[in-house]
Design a protein around this motif. Structure first.
Motif, PDB file in Angstrom:
ATOM      1  N   LEU A  51       0.782  -1.099  -0.036  1.00 44.37           N
ATOM      2  CA  LEU A  51       0.203   0.003   0.013  1.00 44.37           C
ATOM      3  C   LEU A  51       0.885   1.242  -0.165  1.00 44.37           C
ATOM      4  CD1 LEU A  51      -2.577  -1.314   2.762  1.00 44.37           C
ATOM      5  CD2 LEU A  51      -2.818  -1.630   0.327  1.00 44.37           C
ATOM      6  N   HIS A  52       0.555   2.221  -0.922  1.00 41.30           N
ATOM      7  CA  HIS A  52       1.181   3.458  -1.014  1.00 41.30           C
ATOM      8  C   HIS A  52       0.267   4.599  -0.513  1.00 41.30           C
ATOM      9  CE1 HIS A  52       4.835   1.597  -3.514  1.00 41.30           C
ATOM     10  NE2 HIS A  52       3.757   0.982  -3.876  1.00 41.30           N
ATOM     11  N   PHE A  53       0.772   5.193   0.362  1.00 45.81           N
ATOM     12  CA  PHE A  53       0.097   6.380   0.932  1.00 45.81           C
ATOM     13  C   PHE A  53       0.363   7.589   0.580  1.00 45.81           C
ATOM     14  CE2 PHE A  53       0.023   2.693   3.761  1.00 45.81           C
ATOM     15  CZ  PHE A  53      -1.449   2.556   4.110  1.00 45.81           C
ATOM     16  N   SER A  54      -0.437   8.616   0.673  1.00 43.01           N
ATOM     17  CA  SER A  54      -0.287   9.918   0.328  1.00 43.01           C
ATOM     18  C   SER A  54       0.734  10.850   1.023  1.00 43.01           C
ATOM     19  CB  SER A  54      -1.717  10.731   0.380  1.00 43.01           C
ATOM     20  OG  SER A  54      -2.131  10.702   1.650  1.00 43.01           O
ATOM     21  N   ASP A  55       1.082  10.215   2.229  1.00 46.15           N
ATOM     22  CA  ASP A  55       2.077  11.113   2.973  1.00 46.15           C
ATOM     23  C   ASP A  55       3.435  10.292   2.780  1.00 46.15           C
ATOM     24  OD1 ASP A  55       2.414   8.327   3.947  1.00 46.15           O
ATOM     25  OD2 ASP A  55       2.159   9.191   6.102  1.00 46.15           O
ATOM     26  N   GLY A  56       3.727   9.595   1.552  1.00 44.22           N
ATOM     27  CA  GLY A  56       4.983   9.093   0.880  1.00 44.22           C
ATOM     28  C   GLY A  56       5.454   7.826   1.697  1.00 44.22           C
ATOM     29  N   SER A  57       4.576   7.277   2.428  1.00 40.80           N
ATOM     30  CA  SER A  57       4.760   6.018   3.168  1.00 40.80           C
ATOM     31  C   SER A  57       4.418   4.900   2.482  1.00 40.80           C
ATOM     32  CB  SER A  57       4.582   6.102   4.750  1.00 40.80           C
ATOM     33  OG  SER A  57       3.296   6.082   4.544  1.00 40.80           O
TER      34      SER A  57
END
Length: 87
Positions: free
Chosen positions: A17-23
């Motif tokens: 999973l790639h999140f909007s905070d860059g994690s």
């Protein structure tokens, strides 16, 4: 607000999973699938599991099963499985 921006397969019953905070982090659905409920049962089929998609920033499947991005983010963070991606 955290959102899922992209998903990709990362193994059997596992998604990155790639999140909007860059994690990002690898999330295993194995425990969820083991519950064997009406909504989770289809995920035991690899072809159906691969039909996962992102809808309004959440992880979803065609049968209406959906997981909040902040819940998944928090779970991965608590398990030490969340990593910042290189810029």
């Amino acid at each position: 607000m955290i959102k899922i921006v992209r998903i990709e397969p990362a193994g059997e019953q596992t998604l990155r999973l790639h999140f909007s905070d860059g994690s990002s982090g690898e999330w295993s659905a194995a425990e969820l699938i083991a519950r064997d409920t009406e909504l989770t049962r289809p995920l035991s089929d690899a072809a159906y599991f691969a039909r996962a998609f992102v809808e309004a920033g959440a992880l979803a499947w065609p049968n209406g099963l959906e997981f909040s991005p902040w819940g998944l983010h928090g779970q991965l963070e608590a398990n030490g499985a969340l990593r910042k991606e290189a810029a």
